[in-house]
Every structure is written in structure tokens, then in C-alpha cells.
Design an enzyme around this catalytic site. Sequence first.
Site, short mmCIF file in Angstrom:
data_model
loop_
_atom_site.label_atom_id
_atom_site.label_comp_id
_atom_site.label_asym_id
_atom_site.label_seq_id
_atom_site.Cartn_x
_atom_site.Cartn_y
_atom_site.Cartn_z
N ARG A 178 1.00 -1.28 0.06
CA ARG A 178 0.10 -0.02 -0.20
C ARG A 178 0.89 1.21 -0.01
O ARG A 178 0.73 2.40 -0.65
CB ARG A 178 -0.85 -0.01 1.02
N CYS A 235 -1.23 6.20 8.91
CA CYS A 235 -1.33 4.68 8.32
C CYS A 235 -2.73 5.02 7.40
O CYS A 235 -2.96 5.74 6.65
CB CYS A 235 -1.86 3.66 9.54
#
Length: 277
Positions: A178, A235
Site C-alpha cells: 500500500r 496509516c
Amino acid sequence: MEFSSSLIEPQELYEALQDEALIILDCTIDKVGKSLKGTPLELIPNSLFFDIEGKLSDPKSKLPHTLIKPQQYEEEMQQLGINQDSTVVLYDRWGVYSSPRAWWMFKVMGFDSVYILNGGLPLWKKNKYPLVKEYAHAKVKGNFMATFREEYYADKEYVLAHYKNKEVDIFDARSKGRFTGLVPEPRKGLKGGHIPHSKNIPFEEVLDDETYKSKEEIASIFQHHLNGNEQIFTCGSGITASILAFASHLIGQQKLRVYDGSWAEWGIEELNLPTEL
């Protein structure tokens, strides 16, 4: 009462169960693609529910579990019976997942007598300590007072103003896939990639399954960044960023901020915020 470290072991909590100043909070939320809903409820005795995704998230925000206002946080903590002289222990039923987010919420709201149970419920169960099937409820309203501490908090504007600063380190707790944009984001409408100049430490790297690694191992992971710089943690939505923030706290770092919006905000396609792959 006080514990010797912000991270406590099951035996320490077990030995303190009868302390009147002790407040135990289950901070469990669902993981992405995983849920404990529908499973039998097993709890540490005297646990109250710390509702991260419900009462403790801003319902007006389009982002997931956004921090609520201090006045509302104060009221919710009072309803849980928390006093200014309480000792709060946090855990979750995964092990270590959402309890560090709760730790950060207490810190940013000005409360320091807060601890995380290493290993959460799984390690408690492995030690064969007692369990209950229902939450406790506060008998008396507490006198908790919230004082917002900006030094623990980062929003989009703060990150924009500091991401190029060489005296600020930004750590992204998402997976490497990611982070590099090779794996699509689980939330729709988000770009791939990361905040420019940020470093990738997937949150699993500071954990041994459901427990934190030793301080020595964590220090080794952060070894190139033990420079006294301010640290900003991000995050997907501010949950696993808090796992890294607490890990850094364990090894003595003091200038810690969590970017509340994280990639759920920064990665919105129409915002056109700077990104890297």
C-alpha cells in the site's frame, strides 16, 4: 496506583484487579476484513467498553473514527466512571491492535495514567486468568477532565506544513504494498502511494503476533531515526499509526504525533495533496 511501564503484563493487571482506582477498558474494533461480531464475548473482569467507532468518533466527519472534541470526550470518560486519579488499563480482544489508538486518545486529551495490556485478551487467556461474559457499568459518574494537547496531534494542515522539514520524521504503518501503491487501498476513492518523505514501518514489524517486541528490538527497527526529531505517525485511518507511536514511546521518544486523518484523508483523489509512489 502506578505501573512501572506504560506496557504492562497480564500478571501485573491480575494482581491489581481489586484496586479501587483501576479502570479496565476493552477498546476492540473490527480489523479490515475481519470482525469479532457474533463471537462469544469474553472479557477481563470489570471491563467497560471504550467505543472507538461509536461514541468516541466524530459523527460529522466523513473520515473513519475521527477524534471527537475535548468536551465530548470528557463527558464520555466521566460516564465510564473515570476520575482524575484513576489508573486506566487498555486492551483489545485481538491482542495489540486498537488499544494503542485509545492510549493516544487519552494522551492527546491530557491524561497520563494510562497503560496498555501487552497481548490483550489472548495473552490474558493463555495465562488462564478469569474471564467474564458481560461488560461492567460505572456506578458513579467520574470527574475526568480533558485538556487537549496539540503536541500529540497532527491534522492535514500540520502535515502539509512539516512534511519537508528535515527535523520531522513521518512514519507510515501501512503494508509495503500500500505504501508503494502496488496494492490498492481498501477504501474506495483513494489514490495509491504515500506522503512524500515518509518512511514505511509496517505496524506488524514492532509486534510478535499479539504482543509488542522487546524495547531492544523496537529500537533496532527505529535505529536510523533515534535523533530527537519530532515524529508523525500515519496509516490508513489512524489506528495502526498509534501502534507505531506507542512503540516509539516505549523506547523513550517524546515528540510524537498521530495524523488523525491519515491516508483516508491524504489519499482522497480530489484533494490533490502531494504523494509519492
